[in-house]
Design a protein around this motif. Structure first.
Motif, PDB file in Angstrom:
ATOM      1  N   VAL A   1      43.231  50.538  41.856  1.00 38.56           N
ATOM      2  CA  VAL A   1      42.405  49.576  42.665  1.00 38.56           C
ATOM      3  C   VAL A   1      43.283  48.900  43.713  1.00 38.56           C
ATOM      4  O   VAL A   1      44.532  49.113  43.793  1.00 38.56           O
ATOM      5  CB  VAL A   1      42.071  48.147  41.599  1.00 38.56           C
TER       6      VAL A   1
ATOM      7  N   GLN B   1      41.848  46.414  33.564  1.00 39.89           N
ATOM      8  CA  GLN B   1      42.715  47.694  34.060  1.00 39.89           C
ATOM      9  C   GLN B   1      43.887  46.930  34.591  1.00 39.89           C
ATOM     10  O   GLN B   1      45.053  47.617  34.431  1.00 39.89           O
ATOM     11  CB  GLN B   1      42.051  48.172  35.140  1.00 39.89           C
TER      12      GLN B   1
ATOM     13  N   LEU C   1      43.304  42.918  45.038  1.00 42.79           N
ATOM     14  CA  LEU C   1      42.574  42.289  43.965  1.00 42.79           C
ATOM     15  C   LEU C   1      43.410  41.506  43.005  1.00 42.79           C
ATOM     16  O   LEU C   1      42.779  40.924  42.170  1.00 42.79           O
ATOM     17  CB  LEU C   1      42.020  43.568  43.278  1.00 42.79           C
TER      18      LEU C   1
ATOM     19  N   THR D   1      37.793  45.583  35.941  1.00 42.66           N
ATOM     20  CA  THR D   1      38.981  45.765  36.876  1.00 42.66           C
ATOM     21  C   THR D   1      40.143  44.573  36.497  1.00 42.66           C
ATOM     22  O   THR D   1      41.356  45.181  36.545  1.00 42.66           O
ATOM     23  CB  THR D   1      38.310  45.121  38.094  1.00 42.66           C
TER      24      THR D   1
ATOM     25  N   ARG E   1      34.487  47.407  43.729  1.00 41.26           N
ATOM     26  CA  ARG E   1      34.676  46.545  42.457  1.00 41.26           C
ATOM     27  C   ARG E   1      33.990  45.388  42.143  1.00 41.26           C
ATOM     28  O   ARG E   1      34.314  44.890  41.066  1.00 41.26           O
ATOM     29  CB  ARG E   1      36.369  46.153  42.526  1.00 41.26           C
TER      30      ARG E   1
END
Length: 211
Positions: free
Chosen positions: A54, A26, A58, A23, A16
């Protein structure tokens, strides 16, 4: 005995690193769906990460955790709504926008309702952001009153509450909407027709002395 290799600093997962903005976008979109469906307390970061495709770490890496993700999402929502309510824009246009946006983006509108349904709960969130947003909306309504959009004997704060409640009807009263109108409260057709009716109602409130 050989020395242990020094640890490298914490980094985002390799897959990522090349597109952090994508990211984050999303994660925000997945968070909107999860928070909208369940409210803040019941939402799970693992579900948000799974929807976004993911690693859930994150969320901490980019937003500092669940609360940071929520705050980032609602900050964008409030900024967009405040920008719509320009003091020069007629009240009828803003009411139409809010009524239609609540149907077109159900997840975001439900998130706003959840903040109110959980008011006073130990884990309530979004209180300060919503209070600031609403005070700025009252200022807008008061400015439109001065411009003659509605008579001076109506209280701007109460009028805002009335039309916010009306704008939330498709979400709060879907069965009633379906029964009395024969339309799907989640449809674009209903959003268009209902927003137009609310705008016409506001038009009838115009102060005749300032037309």
């Amino acid at each position: 005995m050989s020395e242990a290799a020094p640890r490298s600093p914490r980094r985002a997962p390799v897959e990522r690193q090349r597109d952090p903005e994508r990211t984050k976008a999303q994660l925000l979109e997945a968070a909107k769906a999860e928070f909208g469906a369940k409210g803040y307390a019941a939402a799970r970061v693992s579900e948000i990460a799974a929807k976004a495709g993911v690693n859930k770490q994150l969320i901490s890496y980019y937003f500092g955790g669940k609360e940071g993700l929520y705050n980032a999402l609602t900050a964008t929502m409030y900024d967009d709504y405040v920008a719509v309510a320009d003091h020069e824009k007629p009240f009828a246009e803003v009411v139409r926008f809010f009524a239609q946006s609540g149907v077109r983006d159900h997840d975001l509108a439900k998130l706003f309702l959840w903040e109110n349904l959980t008011d006073g709960a130990p884990d309530a969130i979004g209180v300060e952001g919503q209070r600031e947003f609403l005070q700025r909306q009252v200022e807008y309504v008061r400015a439109r009153q001065a411009a003659g959009d509605f008579p001076a004997d109506l209280d701007p704060a109460f009028l805002l509450v009335i039309f916010m409640a009306a704008s939330s009807a498709a979400l709060a009263l879907p069965r009633i909407v379906r029964a009395v109108s024969g339309q799907d409260p989640q449809s674009a057709e209903f959003a268009e027709a209902y927003g137009e009716q609310l705008a016409r109602l506001v038009g009838h409130l115009a102060d005749p002395g300032k037309r």
